[in-house]
Scaffold this motif. Structure first.
Motif, PDB file in Angstrom:
ATOM      1  N   ARG A  53      46.373  42.925  40.800  1.00  0.00           N
ATOM      2  CA  ARG A  53      44.780  43.661  41.439  1.00  0.00           C
ATOM      3  C   ARG A  53      44.888  42.414  42.969  1.00  0.00           C
ATOM      4  NH1 ARG A  53      43.353  40.648  36.818  1.00  0.00           N
ATOM      5  NH2 ARG A  53      42.379  39.200  37.023  1.00  0.00           N
ATOM      6  N   ALA A  94      38.216  42.560  41.209  1.00  0.00           N
ATOM      7  CA  ALA A  94      38.304  42.157  39.521  1.00  0.00           C
ATOM      8  C   ALA A  94      38.089  43.609  39.062  1.00  0.00           C
ATOM      9  CB  ALA A  94      36.808  42.257  40.051  1.00  0.00           C
ATOM     10  N   GLY A 116      40.769  45.531  38.363  1.00  0.00           N
ATOM     11  CA  GLY A 116      41.455  45.250  37.405  1.00  0.00           C
ATOM     12  C   GLY A 116      41.130  45.844  35.673  1.00  0.00           C
ATOM     13  N   LEU A 141      38.221  37.650  35.331  1.00  0.00           N
ATOM     14  CA  LEU A 141      38.442  38.206  36.599  1.00  0.00           C
ATOM     15  C   LEU A 141      38.713  36.788  37.290  1.00  0.00           C
ATOM     16  CD1 LEU A 141      36.709  41.192  36.274  1.00  0.00           C
ATOM     17  CD2 LEU A 141      39.043  41.401  36.062  1.00  0.00           C
TER      18      LEU A 141
END
Length: 296
Positions: free
Chosen positions: A87, A110, A113, A178
């Motif tokens: 990511r 994040a 993700g 994350l």
């Protein structure tokens, strides 16, 4: 723009500066595999699904549906794993120059993700919807879609409220997973998290409604999911190992260092995935490659 998108945009506008851009960019990146495999495969399958129903050939209809379902799953599930792992690389390479700060880059990664968790679900929903359309049932997908929009909006408000407390266990858990330690405001994550949850629920509702309508077993689909999930998980670890190896060789402070680390690791993981699927003689691999040959 649908009601859900308008609402999410309105919510994003009340969060930290740049939230709309963070949400939009991460959404655009994750939509690529959905468009490439989910929508294209569903559109291509619709005529044959409709033809089978017009000929009252339920067996052929279900066979075609299960085949395309497995093909989409085979293509998108490993990408879901890899998009989550890569990511940050995807964000920095594709959209890094559009962002305002390092904080925005981390938040966009994040969000990507969280979006990646629902890539398979988002890719399969168009197929389920068209399967209903071929059965001359447009009401069921619409009803389920409306229900999931309501759930999405409700979950979004709930998650924003929870993430407002930076010290809550849920906030700390997301930050840990994350890698967002040190950021004081992560409320924008409520949007992709709520969307992913609603897409997964949408798929589950559609699947059970479809099962009830045509009376077939979900076991073959679950077995297919399990095989692909395990192989995708192994590919995830292969990618992780190569990321570590290339971090020792490449200069990760440069654009090209990040590009080659993520790109090479992702490609090698996909090579491992396809090679393993071929060696294991997976049905999904055969159907997927045959479908690609027809399209090419």
């Amino acid at each position: 723009m649908c009601i859900r998108d308008r609402f999410l945009t309105a919510i994003a506008s009340t969060l930290i500066g740049g939230s709309i851009a963070i949400f939009s960019i991460s959404n655009d990146i994750q939509y690529l595999p959905i468009s490439l495999f989910g929508i294209s495969f569903a559109v291509a399958a619709f005529p044959s699904l409709s033809q089978s129903i017009s000929q009252k050939n339920k067996k052929e209809f279900l066979k075609k549906f299960k085949t395309v379902f497995s093909q989409i799953l085979f293509a998108t599930l490993p990408l879901s794993f890899l998009f989550f792992l890569l990511r940050a690389h995807l964000t920095r390479v594709i959209a890094g120059s559009q962002l305002f700060s390092w904080q925005d880059t981390r938040l966009t990664a994040a969000c990507l993700g969280l979006f990646s968790l629902s890539i398979p679900a988002q890719s399969l929903i168009p197929l389920l919807s068209r399967a209903f359309y071929s059965l001359h049932d447009t009401k069921t997908p619409v009803k389920i879609g409306i229900l999931c929009i309501i759930l999405n909006i409700s979950l979004c408000l709930i998650f924003v409220s929870i993430l407002e407390n930076r010290n809550s266990l849920f906030s700390q858990f997301l930050s840990l997973i994350l890698k967002l330690e040190g950021l004081s405001n992560i409320k924008v994550l409520a949007l992709p998290l709520a969307l992913s949850c609603s897409f997964i629920l949408n798929l589950i509702f559609l699947l059970f409604a479809f099962k009830r309508k045509v009376s077939f077993s979900l076991k073959p689909l679950f077995n297919s999911f399990l095989r692909i999930f395990i192989l995708s998980g192994l590919s995830f670890f292969v990618c992780f190992i190569f990321l570590r190896i290339f971090s020792l060789i490449l200069d990760l402070s440069t654009f090209w260092g990040i590009f080659f680390q993520g790109g090479l690791s992702g490609v090698l993981a996909l090579v491992f995935y396809l090679f393993s699927a071929k060696k294991l003689n997976l049905f999904e691999y055969k159907e997927f490659t045959q479908s690609l040959k027809k399209k090419i």
